[in-house]
Design an enzyme around this catalytic site. Structure first.
Site, PDB file in Angstrom:
ATOM      1  N   ALA A 148       6.059   8.885   3.823  1.00  0.00           N
ATOM      2  CA  ALA A 148       5.787   9.609   2.636  1.00  0.00           C
ATOM      3  C   ALA A 148       4.408  10.185   2.736  1.00  0.00           C
ATOM      4  CB  ALA A 148       5.813   8.681   1.510  1.00  0.00           C
ATOM      5  N   LEU A 181       2.306  10.555   0.615  1.00  0.00           N
ATOM      6  CA  LEU A 181       1.263   9.913  -0.334  1.00  0.00           C
ATOM      7  C   LEU A 181       1.098   8.204   0.010  1.00  0.00           C
ATOM      8  CD1 LEU A 181       1.975  10.605  -3.891  1.00  0.00           C
ATOM      9  CD2 LEU A 181       0.022  11.270  -2.785  1.00  0.00           C
ATOM     10  N   SER A 182       1.715   7.749   1.426  1.00  0.00           N
ATOM     11  CA  SER A 182       1.632   6.665   2.000  1.00  0.00           C
ATOM     12  C   SER A 182       0.145   6.387   2.456  1.00  0.00           C
ATOM     13  CB  SER A 182       2.600   6.158   2.887  1.00  0.00           C
ATOM     14  OG  SER A 182       2.166   5.129   3.826  1.00  0.00           O
ATOM     15  N   PRO A 183      -0.689   5.494   1.823  1.00  0.00           N
ATOM     16  CA  PRO A 183      -1.886   5.211   2.603  1.00  0.00           C
ATOM     17  C   PRO A 183      -1.974   4.500   4.102  1.00  0.00           C
ATOM     18  CG  PRO A 183      -1.253   3.434   1.048  1.00  0.00           C
ATOM     19  CD  PRO A 183      -0.302   4.529   1.018  1.00  0.00           C
ATOM     20  N   ALA A 187       0.399   5.454   6.283  1.00  0.00           N
ATOM     21  CA  ALA A 187       0.955   6.626   6.969  1.00  0.00           C
ATOM     22  C   ALA A 187      -0.635   7.435   7.381  1.00  0.00           C
ATOM     23  CB  ALA A 187       1.923   7.552   6.357  1.00  0.00           C
TER      24      ALA A 187
END
Length: 199
Positions: A9, A11-13, A15
């Protein structure tokens, strides 16, 4: 030639904190990558997860501590409470899907630029100008922000269904062509070892 399906995603921190280590590992092993952005909140709902805001306070507190530690380990600038989080993930995700189809740029750099914009640069990745700037900086035609909308929407939804059907339940999530699954940026070393034949 090994292949990795990368579910994530924008918005995934976690990632974001992976940086471009996936791309480095793929280069090392001659592996190809298919980028599969998806709606992580919808994925949580389909696979028994809970959005961060709905988790027990003890889990939220641990997440905050762990994110700070992981950012320090990765030596990446990181804002635990970015100005534009949460925001609509669809525009950035559609842009990645369109760019992947168009080719000609650095898809890993594009993907990471969206996450960096959110978690380190206080930019809204749902904003059209931010999307265009990220596309351009990664070597893609910024007009992909417009032209890829319809196909992007369809594939974005399809990525979610594929993720659910293939046992994906979080982000980042890496699935090899032999159906070996690795969840989290802290499992990239294991993915590397697997591709080396050592795990």
């Amino acid at each position: 030639m090994p292949h990795i399906d990368y579910f994530f995603a924008t918005l995934s921190p976690y990632a974001y904190l992976a940086g471009q280590r996936l791309e480095e590992i793929a280069d090392k092993h001659g592996a190809t990558i298919t980028y599969k952005p998806l709606d992580i909140i919808a994925l949580f709902g389909r696979t028994g997860g809970t959005p961060p805001k709905d988790r027990h306070p003890s889990r939220q507190e641990y997440r905050a501590q762990e994110l700070k530690r992981q950012a320090a380990k990765a030596e990446k600038p990181f804002n635990l409470q970015p100005m534009h989080w949460p925001t609509n993930m669809a525009p950035s995700s559609y842009a990645i899907i369109a760019a992947q189809k168009a080719g000609g740029g650095d898809l890993g750099a594009l993907t990471h630029s969206f996450m960096r914009a959110c978690w380190a640069e206080e930019k809204n990745i749902a904003d059209d100008e931010v999307v265009r700037a990220c596309l351009s900086a990664a070597g893609f035609d910024p007009s992909l922000a417009d032209s890829g909308l319809l196909v992007g929407a369809e594939e974005y939804a399809a990525n979610l269904e594929e993720a659910v059907n293939r046992g994906v339940f979080g982000a980042p999530f890496y699935v090899t062509d032999t159906d070996q699954r690795f969840w989290g940026q802290d499992r990239l070393a294991d993915l590397d070892a697997h591709l080396s034949g050592n795990l």
